[in-house]
Design an enzyme around this catalytic site. Structure first.
Site, PDB file in Angstrom:
ATOM      1  N   GLU A 245      36.544 -77.252 -18.498  1.00 42.81           N
ATOM      2  CA  GLU A 245      36.421 -77.419 -19.830  1.00 42.81           C
ATOM      3  C   GLU A 245      36.205 -78.764 -20.284  1.00 42.81           C
ATOM      4  O   GLU A 245      36.544 -79.720 -19.732  1.00 42.81           O
ATOM      5  CB  GLU A 245      38.063 -77.347 -20.430  1.00 42.81           C
ATOM      6  CG  GLU A 245      38.759 -75.983 -19.959  1.00 42.81           C
ATOM      7  CD  GLU A 245      39.879 -75.732 -20.670  1.00 42.81           C
ATOM      8  OE1 GLU A 245      40.140 -76.163 -21.853  1.00 42.81           O
ATOM      9  OE2 GLU A 245      40.728 -75.092 -19.933  1.00 42.81           O
TER      10      GLU A 245
ATOM     11  N   ARG B  33      42.260 -88.894 -13.653  1.00 42.38           N
ATOM     12  CA  ARG B  33      43.503 -88.673 -13.215  1.00 42.38           C
ATOM     13  C   ARG B  33      43.897 -87.197 -12.865  1.00 42.38           C
ATOM     14  O   ARG B  33      42.926 -86.382 -12.916  1.00 42.38           O
ATOM     15  CB  ARG B  33      44.381 -88.867 -14.284  1.00 42.38           C
ATOM     16  CG  ARG B  33      44.262 -88.013 -15.471  1.00 42.38           C
ATOM     17  CD  ARG B  33      45.672 -88.137 -16.524  1.00 42.38           C
ATOM     18  NE  ARG B  33      45.163 -87.572 -17.606  1.00 42.38           N
ATOM     19  CZ  ARG B  33      45.639 -86.203 -17.947  1.00 42.38           C
ATOM     20  NH1 ARG B  33      46.483 -85.357 -17.025  1.00 42.38           N
ATOM     21  NH2 ARG B  33      45.267 -85.610 -19.005  1.00 42.38           N
TER      22      ARG B  33
HETATM   23 MG    MG Z   1      38.694 -74.258 -24.916  1.00 49.48          MG
END
Ligand code: MG
Ligand code: ADP
Length: 162
Positions: free
Chosen positions: A85, A110
């Site tokens: 994403e 991270r």
């Molecule tokens: Mg999304």
């Protein structure tokens, strides 16, 4: 040297159409994430750890923006389905589903963590955005921004956005 250390020298580039995500309401939190289809995710090198990364992103032939990227497993599908994403650090005036998204992954921030509250999650993401913004201003990342993969004009776009 693992892939995360190599990224600053050799960013990972990929692209694909923006598809509908899982509707977890990222947009309602003020942090929309453009989702890629499985073909793009399955092509990711195995060495990529799940976690939060930063890089550059471009919607169709629009401007190149800084971005925070998340590679992870979605609990909705019992953690079996990997997702990639992209939150682009830019205010768009409309959605761009189906548009062609190009990204270059330049560095690691991270690992993925479980936060106790939505507030904690939002704080963490605000921090990711700050870190991405600051890191990408370093000269070493200018080359990644100017890579041909991102800069090249694409003239076979289906959608007219950007
Ligand atoms: Mg999304
Ligand atoms: P979904 O679950 O369908 O991915 P989101 O709430 O994550 O829904 O919203 C993602 C969508 O929001 C993207 O597909 C894109 O069309 C739109 N969008 C608008 N601004 C941004 C942005 N700055 N970064 C990423 N996506 C954005």
């Amino acid at each position: 040297m693992n892939i995360n250390n190599r990224l600053s020298i050799n960013p990972y580039f990929t692209s694909g159409p923006v598809v509908k995500g899982f509707g977890r309401g990222s947009k309602k939190l003020g942090i929309p994430t453009a989702n890629f289809p499985d073909t793009v995710i399955n092509a990711l090198p195995q060495e990529f750890e799940t976690g939060v990364y930063y890089g550059w992103a471009r919607v169709n032939n629009g401007d190149i923006h800084k971005a925070v990227l998340s590679i992870g497993y979605n609990p909705f599908f019992k953690n079996e389905v990997k997702s990639l994403e992209t939150h682009i650090i830019h205010e768009f005036d409309k959605d761009f589903y189906d548009a062609w998204l190009r990204i270059s992954i330049c560095g690691y921030i991270r690992s993925q963590e479980n936060y106790n509250s939505v507030d904690d999650l939002i704080k963490a993401i605000r921090n990711d955005i700050k870190e991405a913004t600051e890191n990408l201003d370093k000269p070493i990342f200018t080359a990644a921004r100017e890579s041909e993969d991102l800069v090249k004009h694409i003239d076979t776009l289906v959608d007219s956005y950007g």
